[in-house]
Design a protein around this motif. Sequence first.
Motif, mmCIF file in Angstrom:
data_model
loop_
_atom_site.group_PDB
_atom_site.id
_atom_site.type_symbol
_atom_site.label_atom_id
_atom_site.label_comp_id
_atom_site.label_asym_id
_atom_site.label_seq_id
_atom_site.Cartn_x
_atom_site.Cartn_y
_atom_site.Cartn_z
ATOM 1 N N GLU A 180 6.878 3.808 11.356
ATOM 2 C CA GLU A 180 5.699 4.323 10.650
ATOM 3 C C GLU A 180 6.130 5.133 9.432
ATOM 4 N N THR A 181 7.171 5.937 9.587
ATOM 5 C CA THR A 181 7.696 6.719 8.458
ATOM 6 C C THR A 181 8.147 5.797 7.340
ATOM 7 N N ASP A 182 8.904 4.745 7.678
ATOM 8 C CA ASP A 182 9.363 3.782 6.661
ATOM 9 C C ASP A 182 8.181 3.128 5.954
ATOM 10 N N MET A 183 7.169 2.736 6.730
ATOM 11 C CA MET A 183 5.992 2.083 6.160
ATOM 12 C C MET A 183 5.282 3.028 5.190
ATOM 13 N N LEU A 184 5.059 4.267 5.610
ATOM 14 C CA LEU A 184 4.338 5.223 4.769
ATOM 15 C C LEU A 184 5.142 5.632 3.543
ATOM 16 N N GLU A 185 6.453 5.791 3.693
ATOM 17 C CA GLU A 185 7.274 6.152 2.536
ATOM 18 C C GLU A 185 7.347 5.005 1.530
ATOM 19 N N THR A 186 7.393 3.768 2.018
ATOM 20 C CA THR A 186 7.371 2.619 1.116
ATOM 21 C C THR A 186 6.035 2.555 0.379
ATOM 22 N N PHE A 187 4.942 2.783 1.109
ATOM 23 C CA PHE A 187 3.632 2.803 0.462
ATOM 24 C C PHE A 187 3.569 3.916 -0.576
ATOM 25 N N ARG A 188 4.061 5.109 -0.224
ATOM 26 C CA ARG A 188 4.016 6.223 -1.168
ATOM 27 C C ARG A 188 4.784 5.889 -2.444
ATOM 28 N N GLU A 189 5.935 5.200 -2.328
ATOM 29 C CA GLU A 189 6.703 4.794 -3.516
ATOM 30 C C GLU A 189 5.858 3.902 -4.415
ATOM 31 N N GLN A 190 5.162 2.930 -3.834
ATOM 32 C CA GLN A 190 4.294 2.031 -4.606
ATOM 33 C C GLN A 190 3.119 2.810 -5.194
ATOM 34 N N PHE A 191 2.529 3.685 -4.398
ATOM 35 C CA PHE A 191 1.413 4.531 -4.822
ATOM 36 C C PHE A 191 1.826 5.377 -6.029
ATOM 37 N N ASN A 192 2.999 5.975 -5.966
ATOM 38 C CA ASN A 192 3.458 6.859 -7.043
ATOM 39 C C ASN A 192 3.672 6.113 -8.357
ATOM 40 N N VAL A 193 4.070 4.867 -8.312
ATOM 41 C CA VAL A 193 4.335 4.076 -9.516
ATOM 42 C C VAL A 193 3.033 3.599 -10.167
ATOM 43 N N ALA A 194 2.000 3.395 -9.364
ATOM 44 C CA ALA A 194 0.736 2.832 -9.861
ATOM 45 C C ALA A 194 0.010 3.789 -10.799
ATOM 46 N N ASP A 195 -0.621 3.228 -11.830
ATOM 47 C CA ASP A 195 -1.483 4.007 -12.712
ATOM 48 C C ASP A 195 -2.825 4.300 -12.042
ATOM 49 N N ILE A 196 -3.291 3.322 -11.266
ATOM 50 C CA ILE A 196 -4.574 3.421 -10.572
ATOM 51 C C ILE A 196 -4.432 2.646 -9.267
ATOM 52 N N VAL A 197 -5.078 3.129 -8.226
ATOM 53 C CA VAL A 197 -5.057 2.470 -6.927
ATOM 54 C C VAL A 197 -6.478 2.035 -6.616
ATOM 55 N N THR A 198 -6.641 0.804 -6.171
ATOM 56 C CA THR A 198 -7.969 0.285 -5.866
ATOM 57 C C THR A 198 -8.052 -0.119 -4.401
ATOM 58 N N GLY A 199 -9.253 -0.117 -3.890
ATOM 59 C CA GLY A 199 -9.472 -0.531 -2.512
ATOM 60 C C GLY A 199 -10.947 -0.402 -2.189
ATOM 61 N N HIS A 200 -11.321 -0.883 -1.007
ATOM 62 C CA HIS A 200 -12.701 -0.776 -0.550
ATOM 63 C C HIS A 200 -12.774 0.396 0.418
ATOM 64 N N PHE A 201 -13.454 1.467 0.028
ATOM 65 C CA PHE A 201 -13.552 2.740 0.752
ATOM 66 C C PHE A 201 -12.186 3.422 0.831
ATOM 67 N N ILE A 202 -11.370 3.205 -0.201
ATOM 68 C CA ILE A 202 -10.014 3.745 -0.222
ATOM 69 C C ILE A 202 -10.015 5.276 -0.246
ATOM 70 N N ARG A 203 -10.968 5.877 -0.962
ATOM 71 C CA ARG A 203 -11.039 7.344 -0.989
ATOM 72 C C ARG A 203 -11.620 7.897 0.312
ATOM 73 N N GLY A 204 -12.456 7.134 0.971
ATOM 74 C CA GLY A 204 -13.107 7.607 2.193
ATOM 75 C C GLY A 204 -12.337 7.310 3.462
ATOM 76 N N PHE A 205 -11.382 6.363 3.417
ATOM 77 C CA PHE A 205 -10.670 6.004 4.648
ATOM 78 C C PHE A 205 -9.171 5.846 4.429
ATOM 79 N N ASP A 206 -8.765 4.875 3.644
ATOM 80 C CA ASP A 206 -7.352 4.486 3.563
ATOM 81 C C ASP A 206 -6.426 5.637 3.160
ATOM 82 N N LEU A 207 -6.746 6.299 2.056
ATOM 83 C CA LEU A 207 -5.859 7.364 1.577
ATOM 84 C C LEU A 207 -5.876 8.564 2.504
#
Length: 188
Positions: free
Chosen positions: A47-74
């Motif tokens: 889980e740590t590896d998964m979340l740290e990999t996601f955070r690396e991608q998140f940090n590089v992105a200019d904008i993050v999109t998703g469906h209910f991403i602010r209300g659930f995913d993030l």
Amino acid sequence: MAWYGGDFVTKQPTAIAWKWSDAPATMEPSYMLIGGSHEPDWLDDEETDMLETFREQFNVADIVTGHFIRGFDLTLADGALIRLDLPLLGEKLTSDTKLDFAKAHGISKSQENLGATFELDHPKIPMNTAKWFESNKLTTLGMQWTRERVIGDVQQHIDLRNEMLARGLLAGPKLWSPKSSGIGQYTA
């Protein structure tokens, strides 16, 4: 994957999928799952590896999109990061196809229903209670269903966001912060 009591369930991310908006349409989204080692003692590390990999991608992105991403995913990711004693995600511009959708009554704002309304190419991959139960046990079959679901969600979201932008149904991006509701309008 656990119960507090009654119907209140804990929420633990078991899979994360993402795709860059400029990637070829034929390219499948990237994803990570926990449980691949089939070693219960390694789940926190997975889980740590998964979340740290996601955070690396998140940090590089200019904008993050998703469906209910602010209300659930993030918020789910930040909850897991807190539990694992890891740094929270930082502030990021977000485009949320549920929260930023045009104000309208009489239409479901679920991704599945919006996908059907707009006749999108990628369907929502269905998961019923029995499939979620199997997925949460991290069986080989359950993990396959989870992988299909998260990849399908990303593919359908990309189609949905593009359709909403083309129809003028999506408000501009908003700043998300782990320390605020993220409801405020973004201003340049």
